[in-house]
Motif scaffolding. Structure first.
Motif, short mmCIF file in Angstrom:
data_model
loop_
_atom_site.label_atom_id
_atom_site.label_comp_id
_atom_site.label_asym_id
_atom_site.label_seq_id
_atom_site.Cartn_x
_atom_site.Cartn_y
_atom_site.Cartn_z
N SER A 34 27.88 -19.67 23.23
CA SER A 34 26.71 -20.40 23.74
C SER A 34 25.58 -19.40 23.91
N LYS A 35 24.36 -19.91 24.03
CA LYS A 35 23.20 -19.06 24.18
C LYS A 35 22.81 -18.99 25.65
N CYS A 36 22.85 -17.79 26.24
CA CYS A 36 22.48 -17.65 27.65
C CYS A 36 20.97 -17.86 27.81
N PRO A 37 20.54 -18.50 28.90
CA PRO A 37 19.12 -18.86 29.04
C PRO A 37 18.19 -17.68 29.24
N TYR A 38 18.72 -16.51 29.57
CA TYR A 38 17.87 -15.33 29.78
C TYR A 38 17.82 -14.43 28.55
N CYS A 39 18.62 -14.73 27.52
CA CYS A 39 18.85 -13.79 26.41
C CYS A 39 17.81 -13.95 25.30
N ASP A 40 17.21 -12.82 24.90
CA ASP A 40 16.30 -12.83 23.76
C ASP A 40 16.84 -11.99 22.60
N PHE A 41 18.13 -11.66 22.64
CA PHE A 41 18.74 -10.91 21.54
C PHE A 41 18.91 -11.81 20.32
N GLY A 80 27.88 -4.36 19.13
CA GLY A 80 27.08 -5.13 20.06
C GLY A 80 26.80 -6.51 19.52
N GLY A 81 26.08 -7.30 20.31
CA GLY A 81 25.85 -8.67 19.87
C GLY A 81 24.70 -9.34 20.59
N GLY A 82 24.78 -10.70 20.52
CA GLY A 82 25.92 -11.52 20.21
C GLY A 82 27.14 -11.21 21.06
N THR A 83 28.26 -11.68 20.56
CA THR A 83 29.53 -11.51 21.25
C THR A 83 30.56 -10.95 20.28
N PRO A 84 30.60 -9.61 20.13
CA PRO A 84 31.53 -9.03 19.16
C PRO A 84 33.00 -9.25 19.51
N SER A 85 33.29 -9.60 20.76
CA SER A 85 34.70 -9.85 21.12
C SER A 85 35.19 -11.19 20.59
N LEU A 207 23.19 -2.17 35.29
CA LEU A 207 22.65 -3.06 36.32
C LEU A 207 21.20 -3.39 35.97
N TYR A 208 20.99 -4.62 35.52
CA TYR A 208 19.71 -5.02 34.97
C TYR A 208 18.98 -6.00 35.88
N GLN A 209 17.70 -5.74 36.09
CA GLN A 209 16.89 -6.74 36.79
C GLN A 209 16.66 -7.93 35.86
N LEU A 210 16.78 -9.13 36.41
CA LEU A 210 16.50 -10.33 35.63
C LEU A 210 15.03 -10.33 35.23
N THR A 211 14.78 -10.44 33.96
CA THR A 211 13.42 -10.52 33.45
C THR A 211 13.26 -11.81 32.65
N ILE A 212 12.07 -12.35 32.67
CA ILE A 212 11.77 -13.58 31.95
C ILE A 212 11.24 -13.19 30.57
N GLU A 213 12.10 -13.33 29.56
CA GLU A 213 11.75 -12.89 28.22
C GLU A 213 11.12 -14.02 27.41
N PRO A 214 10.13 -13.71 26.57
CA PRO A 214 9.49 -14.73 25.74
C PRO A 214 10.51 -15.43 24.83
N GLY A 215 10.34 -16.73 24.70
CA GLY A 215 11.17 -17.50 23.78
C GLY A 215 12.52 -17.92 24.34
N THR A 216 12.79 -17.61 25.61
CA THR A 216 14.07 -17.98 26.21
C THR A 216 13.95 -19.27 27.00
N ALA A 217 15.11 -19.87 27.32
CA ALA A 217 15.12 -21.08 28.14
C ALA A 217 14.54 -20.81 29.52
N PHE A 218 14.79 -19.60 30.05
CA PHE A 218 14.25 -19.25 31.36
C PHE A 218 12.72 -19.19 31.34
N GLU A 219 12.15 -18.79 30.21
CA GLU A 219 10.69 -18.75 30.14
C GLU A 219 10.11 -20.16 30.28
N LYS A 220 10.77 -21.13 29.66
CA LYS A 220 10.30 -22.51 29.77
C LYS A 220 10.39 -23.01 31.20
#
Length: 398
Positions: A34-41, A80-85, A207-220
């Motif tokens: 599934s596509k995580c709402p914060y992910c812009d990879f 890396g990925g995606g989900t290489p596992s 340990l990553y701060q949540l950021t609102i990336e362009p083109g993601t569900a979280f941006e909307k």
């Protein structure tokens, strides 16, 4: 994986420009459940390339990159990925064996894989270790079931902790990721969550701060006012909590978002931050390769299907291959290296960029407590890393 005698490794070490910063291999697996709402990879839920065909294409593209790099000592390979596992251990083993045949991937090389802690994927962990993976990075992301649902994750806290326990028993080195600065998260809540995470004996935490990336569900959601992350000031407090808790537990920050016990740093990512060379294979992968004294930037096609078609036709999926001018290479090196607690070797920066940083400017930044200088290295102080973009603007201005 074949061992390589040290004298032989020394014979093929390459030029100083090629070896400075190290050399690594990156393999991108772009598919996810599934596509995580914060992910812009570059990740895709629909798998339009079969696993065997995908592994074949990766190996063919790696072969092309070997022609560009020539013989090199590779000290890391990262899936890396995606989900290489979601790959089978058999496919992972084929790619590792191919990489070891193309470059000198010695027995001591770090071979990392990103994995999600769902029961489907953790069933493969022992197989990955058997294939040659010796470092696992688990995408835990939160130790709260409510927040895992908010982040679009498919696992529960119980599954995550079981995966960490299993990974610890299988791999000599493990890491896991957490995302903080989540909506309404308090410093006390984050402190308790972080302390709990550290108690599970990981020797490395991202340990990553949540950021609102362009083109993601979280941006909307953010644009609609339906998602309210912490303010910049509140996020800074959470960052300070992160540094304090990790340092006290013996996992100091060696990079802005990465913490490790001494000796457990991710060697592959250090290649990036130290501005080394790396071959990037797979859809949407980037690379930096030194060839005949020139820094070459590579980028591959993002669409898995088109990438595979291009590899079948051309032997690679490149859509971009261009020389990085010296001034741009110097800037890239500074932008990457200042993220590290070890800082940047000034002589190498000056050689790449072709000029020195104005001494008056350096003295002012040092007086303001944003940088320090020692033994030929320029380092961002903890205060400087909190305003890194501003600091870089001051350092890289013409």
């Amino acid at each position: 994986m074949p061992a390589l005698a040290e004298h032989k490794r020394a014979e093929i070490a390459g030029t100083p420009e090629e070896t400075e910063g190290g050399f690594g291999i990156y393999v991108h697996w772009p598919f996810c459940l599934s596509k995580c709402p914060y992910c812009d990879f570059n990740s895709h839920v629909t798998r339009d390339v079969g696993e065997d065909a995908y592994a074949d294409a990766i190996i063919r593209e790696l072969t092309y990159f070997r022609e560009l790099t020539g013989p090199r000592n590779a000290d890391s390979l990262f899936f890396g990925g995606g989900t290489p596992s979601l790959m089978t251990p058999q496919a992972v083993g084929r790619i590792i064996d191919a990489a070891a045949g193309l470059w000198n991937l010695g027995q001591g090389a770090e071979i990392s894989m990103e994995a999600n802690p769902t029961s489907v994927e953790t069933a493969y962990l022992k197989g990955y270790a058997g294939a040659g993976v010796n470092r696992l990075s688990l995408g835990v992301q939160a130790l709260s079931d409510d927040d895992l649902r908010f982040l679009g994750r498919l696992h529960s806290v119980a599954e995550a902790l079981e995966a960490v326990k299993l990974a610890r028993s299988v791999f000599p080195r493990i890491s896991f990721d957490l995302i903080y600065a989540r909506p309404a998260q308090t410093p006390l809540e984050w402190k308790k969550e972080l302390e709990e995470a550290i108690s599970y004996a990981a020797d490395h935490l991202s340990l990553y701060q949540l950021t609102i990336e362009p083109g993601t569900a979280f941006e909307k959601l953010y644009a609609k006012g339906a998602l309210l992350p912490p303010s910049a000031d509140d996020a800074a407090v959470l960052y300070e909590v992160t540094q304090e808790v990790c340092a006290k537990a013996g996992l100091p920050a060696y990079e802005v978002s990465n913490h490790a016990r001494p000796g457990a740093e991710c060697r592959h990512n250090l290649v990036y931050w130290r501005y080394g060379d790396y071959a990037g294979a797979g859809p949407g992968a980037h690379g930096r390769i030194t060839r005949e004294g020139k820094r070459i930037a590579t980028e591959t096609e993002k669409s898995p299907a088109r990438w595979a078609e291009n590899v079948a036709r051309e032997g690679h999926g490149l859509i971009g291959r261009e020389e990085v001018p010296g001034n741009a290479a110097g800037d890239e090196m500074m932008m990457m290296g200042l993220r590290l607690s070890e800082g940047v070797p000034l002589a190498r920066f000056e050689k790449l960029r072709g000029r020195k940083i104005d001494e008056t400017r350096l003295a002012l930044l040092e007086k303001d407590g944003l940088i320090s200088r020692a033994k030929g290295r320029l380092t961002a102080t903890p205060r400087g890393r909190m305003v890194l973009d501003k600091l870089l603007g001051e350092l890289l201005v013409e």
